[in-house]
Design an enzyme around this catalytic site. Structure first.
Site, PDB file in Angstrom:
ATOM      1  N   ASP A 125      59.709  66.875  50.243  1.00 19.29           N
ATOM      2  CA  ASP A 125      60.998  66.959  50.960  1.00 19.29           C
ATOM      3  C   ASP A 125      60.985  68.214  51.826  1.00 19.29           C
ATOM      4  O   ASP A 125      60.194  69.137  51.598  1.00 19.29           O
ATOM      5  CB  ASP A 125      62.177  67.017  49.982  1.00 19.29           C
ATOM      6  N   SER A 126      61.902  68.245  52.784  1.00 16.34           N
ATOM      7  CA  SER A 126      62.028  69.423  53.637  1.00 16.34           C
ATOM      8  C   SER A 126      62.518  70.635  52.835  1.00 16.34           C
ATOM      9  O   SER A 126      62.367  71.768  53.272  1.00 16.34           O
ATOM     10  CB  SER A 126      63.014  69.134  54.767  1.00 16.34           C
ATOM     11  N   CYS A 156      62.635  62.227  51.426  1.00 22.82           N
ATOM     12  CA  CYS A 156      63.455  62.788  52.492  1.00 22.82           C
ATOM     13  C   CYS A 156      63.738  61.654  53.476  1.00 22.82           C
ATOM     14  O   CYS A 156      62.797  61.030  53.988  1.00 22.82           O
ATOM     15  CB  CYS A 156      62.687  63.915  53.181  1.00 22.82           C
ATOM     16  N   GLU A 175      71.192  74.132  50.900  1.00 21.56           N
ATOM     17  CA  GLU A 175      70.073  75.086  50.884  1.00 21.56           C
ATOM     18  C   GLU A 175      70.567  76.522  50.725  1.00 21.56           C
ATOM     19  O   GLU A 175      69.876  77.365  50.169  1.00 21.56           O
ATOM     20  CB  GLU A 175      69.229  74.945  52.157  1.00 21.56           C
ATOM     21  N   CYS A 193      70.762  60.955  52.411  1.00 20.21           N
ATOM     22  CA  CYS A 193      70.028  62.208  52.506  1.00 20.21           C
ATOM     23  C   CYS A 193      69.882  62.702  51.077  1.00 20.21           C
ATOM     24  O   CYS A 193      70.861  62.712  50.316  1.00 20.21           O
ATOM     25  CB  CYS A 193      70.802  63.237  53.331  1.00 20.21           C
ATOM     26  N   HIS A 236      69.573  65.495  49.815  1.00 25.04           N
ATOM     27  CA  HIS A 236      70.335  66.691  49.444  1.00 25.04           C
ATOM     28  C   HIS A 236      71.763  66.345  48.983  1.00 25.04           C
ATOM     29  O   HIS A 236      72.395  67.124  48.273  1.00 25.04           O
ATOM     30  CB  HIS A 236      70.471  67.645  50.636  1.00 25.04           C
TER      31      HIS A 236
HETATM   32  N1  DGL Z   1      66.638  65.731  52.198  1.00 25.21           N
HETATM   33  C1  DGL Z   1      66.459  65.444  53.587  1.00 25.21           C
HETATM   34  C2  DGL Z   1      66.897  64.014  53.871  1.00 25.21           C
HETATM   35  O1  DGL Z   1      66.930  63.210  52.942  1.00 25.21           O
HETATM   36  C3  DGL Z   1      67.137  66.529  54.373  1.00 25.21           C
HETATM   37  C4  DGL Z   1      66.717  66.592  55.779  1.00 25.21           C
HETATM   38  C5  DGL Z   1      66.858  67.937  56.433  1.00 25.21           C
HETATM   39  O2  DGL Z   1      66.012  68.790  56.153  1.00 25.21           O
HETATM   40  O3  DGL Z   1      67.746  68.082  57.261  1.00 25.21           O
HETATM   41  O4  DGL Z   1      67.178  63.645  54.983  1.00 25.21           O
END
Ligand code: DGL
Length: 278
Positions: free
Chosen positions: A15-16, A78, A163, A197, A199
């Site tokens: 993931d990011s 992600c 974050e 998403c 997050h």
């Molecule tokens: N968890 C990522 C997603 O599902 C977040 C993307 C981001 O870094 O903006 O889209």
């Protein structure tokens, strides 16, 4: 790829940032005997506001790191990366590799089952700007359930809030309320909303606060876990490339201390991540 690629290895989860842990937690619980390695690109989060090209390059770079760590199967936990990079990786990059590697995303498993949840056939998507712009959810849901109308709302502040560990603060209410209200104004018939998403499950209590009780919220972790377990059963040749020692290893491209604090709070267990230099 290097020599290690000849051997089976841990399942990679990418993931990011830390959002992918909401998927990691579920798949690791569903498949406890497997080894897992998680990579969070915290140094470059968020991906949601970046171009297709940038998201593709970042994602492919991280996936290749996971391959070098021994993974043969990588789950892109992600949505933004699944929307903007997965197809190119599957169709252009993996086909040039001489060994068996697989990369899976989180959008397809979610869109495959959404039709089972909606009665009104009006489905809402809360996601990053990148995922919304890609139209991936609209296109994919339309393939499986052409009778469903899809309504999208981009929530550009939500990933930065998570974050920055501000997702439970009163300040987060403003942005959550704003985006949830916007989505419902697009169609009052929405009865099912996908948290598109990884997050966003961290914001679930706040999201529910601004939603009528009867609206269903779909969280991806359990959906992706079921889909991965099913995939491994249907693909014994890939399953054989995944080692089973029950280990969990974490990498971050940013501060390990910061990652460990966030991950520990979230997973409820002590995490000692390693730093990956990009
Ligand atoms: N968890 C990522 C997603 O599902 C977040 C993307 C981001 O870094 O903006 O889209």
């Amino acid at each position: 790829m290097d020599k290690a690629a000849d051997n089976p290895g841990p399942i990679g989860v990418f993931d990011s940032g830390i959002g992918g842990l909401t998927v990691f937690r579920e798949i690791a619980a569903r498949l406890p005997e497997y080894d897992f390695v998680y990579l969070g690109d915290n140094a470059r989060v968020p991906y949601g506001t970046r171009s297709f090209d940038t998201v593709y390059h970042y994602t492919w770079e991280c996936v290749q790191h996971l391959f070098r760590m021994g993974s043969r199967l990588v789950v892109i936990a992600c949505n933004t990366a699944s929307a903007k990079a997965l197809r190119t990786i599957q169709q252009r990059d993996l086909v040039t590799m001489d060994k068996l590697y697989r990369v899976l995303g989180v959008i397809r498993p979610t869109t495959e089952i959404v039709g089972m949840h909606s009665n009104t056939r009006h489905v809402g998507i809360l996601a990053t700007q990148g995922t919304v712009t890609s139209m991936s959810y609209v296109i994919e849901i339309n393939k499986f359930f052409p009778d469903i109308k899809v309504w999208q709302e981009a929530c550009p502040m939500w990933v930065p809030l998570v974050e920055a560990n501000e997702h439970t603060s009163p300040g987060a209410d403003y942005f959550v309320k704003k985006n949830v209200t916007n989505l419902l104004e697009k169609s009052p018939e929405i009865d099912t909303i996908i948290l598109g998403c990884t997050h966003y499950p961290l914001l679930i209590d706040k999201i529910r606060q601004f939603l009528p009780k009867e609206i269903k919220l779909l969280v991806q972790g359990p959906i992706v876990a079921d889909s991965l377990a099913d995939y491994l059963q249907r693909h014994p040749e890939i399953d054989a490339l995944c080692t089973r020692g029950g280990t969990r290893t974490f990498y971050t491209t940013e501060s390990t201390e910061d990652f460990d604090n966030k991950a520990q709070r979230f997973l409820g267990t002590r995490v000692e991540s390693r730093h990956l230099q990009l």
